[in-house]
Scaffold this active site. Structure first.
Site, PDB file in Angstrom:
ATOM      1  N   LYS A  83       0.273 -11.798 -12.321  1.00  0.00           N
ATOM      2  CA  LYS A  83      -0.669 -10.986 -11.662  1.00  0.00           C
ATOM      3  C   LYS A  83      -2.029 -10.719 -12.293  1.00  0.00           C
ATOM      4  O   LYS A  83      -1.835 -10.439 -13.441  1.00  0.00           O
ATOM      5  CB  LYS A  83      -0.051  -9.814 -11.176  1.00  0.00           C
ATOM      6  CG  LYS A  83      -0.561  -8.908 -10.022  1.00  0.00           C
ATOM      7  CD  LYS A  83       0.476  -7.632  -9.676  1.00  0.00           C
ATOM      8  CE  LYS A  83      -0.009  -6.980  -8.521  1.00  0.00           C
ATOM      9  NZ  LYS A  83       0.676  -5.697  -8.469  1.00  0.00           N
TER      10      LYS A  83
HETATM   11  C1  E4P Z   1       0.930  -3.978  -5.434  1.00  0.00           C
HETATM   12  O1  E4P Z   1       0.815  -5.253  -5.889  1.00  0.00           O
HETATM   13  C2  E4P Z   1      -0.030  -2.988  -5.778  1.00  0.00           C
HETATM   14  O2  E4P Z   1      -0.068  -2.902  -7.128  1.00  0.00           O
HETATM   15  C3  E4P Z   1       0.273  -1.701  -5.182  1.00  0.00           C
HETATM   16  O3  E4P Z   1       0.635  -1.942  -3.746  1.00  0.00           O
HETATM   17  C4  E4P Z   1      -0.715  -0.499  -5.099  1.00  0.00           C
HETATM   18  O4  E4P Z   1      -0.307   0.334  -4.449  1.00  0.00           O
HETATM   19  P1  E4P Z   1      -0.882   1.927  -4.606  1.00  0.00           P
HETATM   20  O5  E4P Z   1      -2.270   1.954  -4.066  1.00  0.00           O
HETATM   21  O6  E4P Z   1      -0.143   2.899  -3.651  1.00  0.00           O
HETATM   22  O7  E4P Z   1      -0.488   2.356  -5.937  1.00  0.00           O
END
Ligand code: E4P
Length: 217
Positions: A83
């Site tokens: 990622k």
């Molecule tokens: C997923 O890859 C993201 O990091 C995550 O969905 C972020 O979610 P949040 O905005 O609730 O922290």
């Protein structure tokens, strides 16, 4: 629609995985912090449990450092998906790591323009953040719809991974638009089963059944 679970909580992943509902997992530095565990250890454990891609996020800011971190994370297990953030350096890292055959999840996407660049940089997944746009009074679902339209216009193979999901409605709306994947916290996925009329109907059935005086077993 594929379901990814947005957590590094092993027990929560296992519960959903045992039901066959987990097509992948996403983590980020905040979720690793919440788990209280070392990234390599917890990622290895998730990868051993789940067949699909498990996103592990780099934390460097320069492309060369992201590439080094990405290669390191990819050694944890074959199903690690690296990622990277949607910055210019993140796109450079995406191109290099994708060309090496790794799966890439480009995260922190907040605009259709960013999503186009991620597709052109070879991203396996683009992660538009719905909830964080809603938080600042923009419509996160409009972003999902815009990316769907653009990717379909040009046949981009990058999958739309609707992220930052906060509610069941987010999941249903993303499904209606045609997002390829959603990633959501386990609590949101489990709450998809809830309906007030189900509870009411069950209470009535149980009351009527008690009056029959019967037993099934
Ligand atoms: C997923 O890859 C993201 O990091 C995550 O969905 C972020 O979610 P949040 O905005 O609730 O922290």
């Amino acid at each position: 629609m594929k379901f990814f679970v947005d957590t590094a909580d092993i027990d929560a992943i296992r519960e959903l995985n045992d039901l066959g509902m987990v097509d992948g997992v996403t983590t980020n530095p905040s979720l690793i912090l919440k788990s209280g565990r070392a990234i390599a250890e917890v990622t290895a454990e998730i990868c051993a449990m789940v067949e699909g891609p498990v996103s592990a996020e780099v934390v460097a800011e320069k492309a060369d450092d992201m590439i080094a971190e990405g290669r390191h994370l990819a050694k944890i297990a074959p199903n690690v998906c690296i990622k990277v953030p949607l910055t210019w350096d993140g796109l450079k890292a995406c191109r290099v790591l994708s060309d090496e055959g790794h799966k890439l999840n480009v995260t922190l996407c907040f605009s259709p323009a960013q999503a186009i660049l991620a597709a052109k940089a070879g991203a396996t997944f683009i992660s538009p953040f719905i909830g964080r746009l809603d938080d600042i009074h923009l419509d996160g679902m409009d972003l999902i719809a815009d990316i769907r339209e653009i990717y379909d216009n040009y046949g981009y193979e990058t999958e739309i991974l609707a992220a930052s999901i906060r509610s069941v409605n987010h999941i249903v709306d993303a499904a209606k638009i045609g997002a390829d994947v959603i990633t959501a916290p386990p609590s949101v996925i489990k709450s998809m089963a809830n309906h007030v009329l189900t509870d009411k109907g069950l209470a009535q059935f149980n009351a009527d059944w008690a009056q029959t005086g019967q037993k099934i077993l």
